[in-house]
Enzyme design. Structure first.
Site, PDB file in Angstrom:
ATOM      1  N   ARG A   1      -7.435  -0.405   1.331  1.00 23.77           N
ATOM      2  CA  ARG A   1      -7.964  -1.673   0.818  1.00 23.77           C
ATOM      3  C   ARG A   1      -8.403  -1.542  -0.639  1.00 23.77           C
ATOM      4  O   ARG A   1      -8.376  -2.507  -1.386  1.00 23.77           O
ATOM      5  CB  ARG A   1      -9.093  -2.171   1.739  1.00 23.77           C
ATOM      6  CG  ARG A   1     -10.267  -1.240   1.835  1.00 23.77           C
ATOM      7  CD  ARG A   1     -11.162  -1.540   3.036  1.00 23.77           C
ATOM      8  NE  ARG A   1     -10.586  -1.050   4.298  1.00 23.77           N
ATOM      9  CZ  ARG A   1     -11.149  -1.226   5.497  1.00 23.77           C
ATOM     10  NH1 ARG A   1     -12.290  -1.892   5.602  1.00 23.77           N
ATOM     11  NH2 ARG A   1     -10.568  -0.754   6.584  1.00 23.77           N
TER      12      ARG A   1
ATOM     13  N   ASP B   1      -2.527  10.384   3.450  1.00 27.07           N
ATOM     14  CA  ASP B   1      -3.920   9.974   3.660  1.00 27.07           C
ATOM     15  C   ASP B   1      -4.637  11.004   4.521  1.00 27.07           C
ATOM     16  O   ASP B   1      -4.546  10.974   5.751  1.00 27.07           O
ATOM     17  CB  ASP B   1      -3.952   8.590   4.330  1.00 27.07           C
ATOM     18  CG  ASP B   1      -5.378   8.105   4.589  1.00 27.07           C
ATOM     19  OD1 ASP B   1      -6.323   8.703   4.022  1.00 27.07           O
ATOM     20  OD2 ASP B   1      -5.532   7.125   5.354  1.00 27.07           O
TER      21      ASP B   1
ATOM     22  N   ASP C   1     -12.015   7.136   3.868  1.00 22.00           N
ATOM     23  CA  ASP C   1     -10.800   6.942   4.652  1.00 22.00           C
ATOM     24  C   ASP C   1     -10.395   5.461   4.717  1.00 22.00           C
ATOM     25  O   ASP C   1      -9.316   5.133   5.185  1.00 22.00           O
ATOM     26  CB  ASP C   1     -11.003   7.515   6.058  1.00 22.00           C
ATOM     27  CG  ASP C   1      -9.699   7.722   6.794  1.00 22.00           C
ATOM     28  OD1 ASP C   1      -8.624   7.654   6.152  1.00 22.00           O
ATOM     29  OD2 ASP C   1      -9.757   7.961   8.021  1.00 22.00           O
TER      30      ASP C   1
ATOM     31  N   LYS D   1       0.860  -1.187   0.000  1.00 21.61           N
ATOM     32  CA  LYS D   1       0.000   0.000   0.000  1.00 21.61           C
ATOM     33  C   LYS D   1       0.893   1.233   0.000  1.00 21.61           C
ATOM     34  O   LYS D   1       1.693   1.429   0.914  1.00 21.61           O
ATOM     35  CB  LYS D   1      -0.902   0.013   1.234  1.00 21.61           C
ATOM     36  CG  LYS D   1      -1.618   1.361   1.475  1.00 21.61           C
ATOM     37  CD  LYS D   1      -2.486   1.358   2.737  1.00 21.61           C
ATOM     38  CE  LYS D   1      -3.050   2.752   3.033  1.00 21.61           C
ATOM     39  NZ  LYS D   1      -3.869   2.796   4.269  1.00 21.61           N
TER      40      LYS D   1
ATOM     41  N   LYS E   1     -10.007  13.139   7.993  1.00 26.35           N
ATOM     42  CA  LYS E   1      -9.477  12.837   9.325  1.00 26.35           C
ATOM     43  C   LYS E   1      -9.398  14.107  10.161  1.00 26.35           C
ATOM     44  O   LYS E   1      -9.277  15.200   9.605  1.00 26.35           O
ATOM     45  CB  LYS E   1      -8.055  12.270   9.189  1.00 26.35           C
ATOM     46  CG  LYS E   1      -7.962  10.858   8.666  1.00 26.35           C
ATOM     47  CD  LYS E   1      -6.511  10.396   8.639  1.00 26.35           C
ATOM     48  CE  LYS E   1      -6.372   9.002   8.063  1.00 26.35           C
ATOM     49  NZ  LYS E   1      -7.004   7.945   8.846  1.00 26.35           N
TER      50      LYS E   1
HETATM   51  N1  BES Z   1      -3.989   4.768   6.951  1.00 22.55           N
HETATM   52  C1  BES Z   1      -5.078   4.521   7.806  1.00 22.55           C
HETATM   53  C2  BES Z   1      -4.751   3.573   8.950  1.00 22.55           C
HETATM   54  C3  BES Z   1      -3.699   4.052   9.920  1.00 22.55           C
HETATM   55  C4  BES Z   1      -4.057   4.720  11.073  1.00 22.55           C
HETATM   56  C5  BES Z   1      -2.374   3.761   9.707  1.00 22.55           C
HETATM   57  C6  BES Z   1      -3.093   5.120  11.966  1.00 22.55           C
HETATM   58  C7  BES Z   1      -1.398   4.156  10.604  1.00 22.55           C
HETATM   59  C8  BES Z   1      -1.757   4.842  11.741  1.00 22.55           C
HETATM   60  C9  BES Z   1      -6.234   3.923   7.006  1.00 22.55           C
HETATM   61  O1  BES Z   1      -6.326   4.341   5.691  1.00 22.55           O
HETATM   62  C10 BES Z   1      -7.483   4.347   7.670  1.00 22.55           C
HETATM   63  O2  BES Z   1      -7.761   5.511   7.685  1.00 22.55           O
HETATM   64  N2  BES Z   1      -8.224   3.385   8.220  1.00 22.55           N
HETATM   65  C11 BES Z   1      -9.434   3.666   8.884  1.00 22.55           C
HETATM   66  C12 BES Z   1     -10.440   2.624   8.461  1.00 22.55           C
HETATM   67  C13 BES Z   1     -11.840   2.931   8.865  1.00 22.55           C
HETATM   68  C14 BES Z   1     -12.348   4.155   8.135  1.00 22.55           C
HETATM   69  C15 BES Z   1     -12.696   1.732   8.559  1.00 22.55           C
HETATM   70  C16 BES Z   1      -9.163   3.604  10.384  1.00 22.55           C
HETATM   71  O3  BES Z   1      -8.335   2.795  10.809  1.00 22.55           O
HETATM   72  O4  BES Z   1      -9.758   4.370  11.106  1.00 22.55           O
HETATM   73 ZN    ZN Z   2      -4.607   4.961   4.803  1.00 25.71          ZN
HETATM   74 MN    MN Z   3      -7.448   6.145   5.494  1.00 24.04          MN
END
Ligand code: BES
Ligand code: ZN
Ligand code: MN
Length: 499
Positions: A350, A269, A346, A264, A276
């Site tokens: 995936r 992000d 967010d 990835k 966020k």
């Molecule tokens: N890149 C983030 C996950 C992440 C969070 C990596 C903190 C490293 C440190 C990912 O893209 C994300 O935002 N995931 C969300 C998923 C949710 C929206 C289902 C998350 O973990 O909140």
């Molecule tokens: Zn991410």
């Molecule tokens: Mn994300």
């Protein structure tokens, strides 16, 4: 830093490091230095309640009888519990401690050691390796670095019985360290400098090592139908890219099916329209950590000419909110043909991985696929910042990875996959939705990926969200990008797939 290996001639300048096991068992050279210094080491042990515990250092400054600046007694813990990583950690620790004290030269004398079939000399190469790993520092944007960098340490010499076998072992370890540093550098770069195009350009550096590099640009991504990946980058002014790196080192030639590593590479992000919160958002520069690890792994494997065929495939995109960004509620048709309702922009990693996983399986018919991603915040909640989560349809590969993780101290822990989690992704409007709800967030993310694994291809997903970046230093790594996964996967490949 100059790393050298000799069989005798202990330097008469700089610091000398000798070892002791817990309980006071001095190595032969520790005994020797105790004698030459008139018993100063033993007296130091007594007066300092020094037990020789793993990681403890006892330092004698300018002892009489020798012209060295200091003699350091390094505790190795219990002889029966000694691990290779203990020696790497020792190397990292003395590098850090002694360079901070202005030392210019270190000589480590290693004798009387053996772990399984590894000789003292091979173990000596791991002390140097640990020190080397600790030298990495991200200072690209420090304009004053020449003035304030401080360290004058430029020479580490290992004294051991068979210096040529130590040197040979170190040559390979040095290549792995170069892979780790490549990953740390990429992950540390700020998102205004490292975005899909500049990230992809870094892969070109690997061509000098014999890696074939292919970059798909946004037009090709669209033409191929990688709409899930494309949708993630739609709101960004930066074009998305897919980078494919091929290393064919197998002695059986190109017929042997490759191992595939998929990363990835979200270079920043923001969350997209599902934006966020501001606090800590800067951390999302390391959301390309999975791809960064694949780049570093390719560098390590090609660097040490690993006898294996490998393909590294990374999806690179920037997730931004904008008038042309994807919206919550959008339905996209992935490369596989399966449709996805994007309920949260967010949950973008995936989407990127889905298309690269499908493409990699179709195009390269790999014998196994391992993907790496900073995929879920829930992973940090579950396992914290030291151990990564793995999810797999294959028990044997999971065990191989777990074993490799113990050996290099990049540990992984397996979490379950099951239909009861998979069904949380079922969707009224499309084949699936891209979020499964609050519960078991890391598992539902893995279940989503598994929907893009065809015909039971052996597959492991490694969620490195908690381990790609460290806010605390370790003996072999400063704070910041860790390079987690390079050593793990290099070991996994070396122990199970090289012939
Ligand atoms: N890149 C983030 C996950 C992440 C969070 C990596 C903190 C490293 C440190 C990912 O893209 C994300 O935002 N995931 C969300 C998923 C949710 C929206 C289902 C998350 O973990 O909140
Ligand atoms: Zn991410
Ligand atoms: Mn994300």
């Amino acid at each position: 830093m100059n790393f050298s290996f000799v069989s005798d001639e202990i330097s008469t300048s700089g610091a000398i490091v000798v070892t002791v096991f817990e309980g006071g068992e001095f190595s032969t050279s520790a005994e020797l230095f105790d004698k030459t210094t008139g018993g100063a080491l033993r007296r130091g042990v007594e007066s300092n309640r020094f037990k020789g515990k793993k990681g403890d250092l006892l330092e004698l400054l300018a002892p009489s009888g020798v012209s060295n600046t200091r003699v350091v007694l390094a505790g190795l813990g219990k002889r029966s519990e000694l691990k290779v990583t203990d020696l790497e950690n020792l190397g990292g620790k003395i590098y850090k401690d002694l360079s901070a004290k202005g030392e210019k030269e270190i000589t480590v004398v290693l004798d009387d050691l053996k772990i399984n079939d590894l000789s003292t000399s091979v173990l000596a190469s791991h002390v140097s390796y640990g020190a080397l790993l600790r030298t990495y520092k991200f200072d690209t944007y420090k304009t004053a670095k020449k003035v304030d960098s401080g360290s004058q340490l430029d020479k580490l010499t290992m004294v051991c019985a068979d210096s040529s076998s130590a040197k040979a072992s170190f040559d390979d370890l040095e290549k792995i360290a170069e892979g780790v540093f490549f990953t740390r550098q990429l992950v540390s770069e700020p998102p205004n400098r490292l975005y899909p195009e500049t990230f992809a350009a870094q892969a070109k550096e690997l061509e000098a090592l014999g890696v074939k590099v292919t970059v798909l640009d946004e037009k090709e991504i669209i033409d191929l139908g990688m709409n899930a990946l494309y949708a993630v980058g739609m709101g960004s002014d930066k074009e998305s890219k897919v980078v494919i790196m091929e290393w064919n080192g197998s002695s059986k030639g190109a017929e042997e099916k490759p191992l595939a590593f998929v990363g990835k590479g979200v270079t920043f992000d923001t969350g997209g329209i599902s934006l966020k919160p501001a606090a800590g958002m800067e951390d999302m520069k390391f959301d390309m950590g999975g791809a960064g690890t694949v780049f570093g792994l390719m560098k390590a494997l090609a660097g040490r000419k690993a006898k294996v065929n490998v393909v590294g495939a990374c999806g690179l995109a920037e997730n931004m909110p904008a008038g042309n960004a994807q919206r919550p509620g959008d339905i996209v048709t992935s490369y596989s043909g399966k449709t996805i309702e994007v309920l949260n922009t967010d949950a973008e990693g995936r989407l990127v991985l889905a298309d690269v996983l499908s493409y990699t399986q179709e195009k390269y018919n790999p014998r196994l696929v391992i993907d790496l991603a900073t995929l879920t915040g829930a992973m940090i909640v579950a396992l914290g910042n030291d151990i990564a989560g793995i999810f797999s349809n294959d028990d044997k590969i999971s065990e191989q990875l777990t074993a490799a993780g113990y050996i290099v101290e990049e540990r992984v822990w397996r979490l379950p996959l099951a239909d009861c989690y998979d069904k949380l992704l079922d969707c009224d409007a499309a084949d699936m939705k891209n979020i499964g709800g609050r519960a078991a967030g890391s598992i539902t993310a893995a279940q989503f990926l598994q929907r893009f694994i065809e015909n039971g291809t052996p597959w492991v997903h490694i969620d490195i969200a908690g381990v790609a970046w460290a806010t605390k230093e370790k003996p072999t790594a400063a704070k910041g990008a860790t390079g987690f996964g390079v050593r793990l996967l290099d070991r996994f490949v070396a122990d199970n797939y090289e012939a």
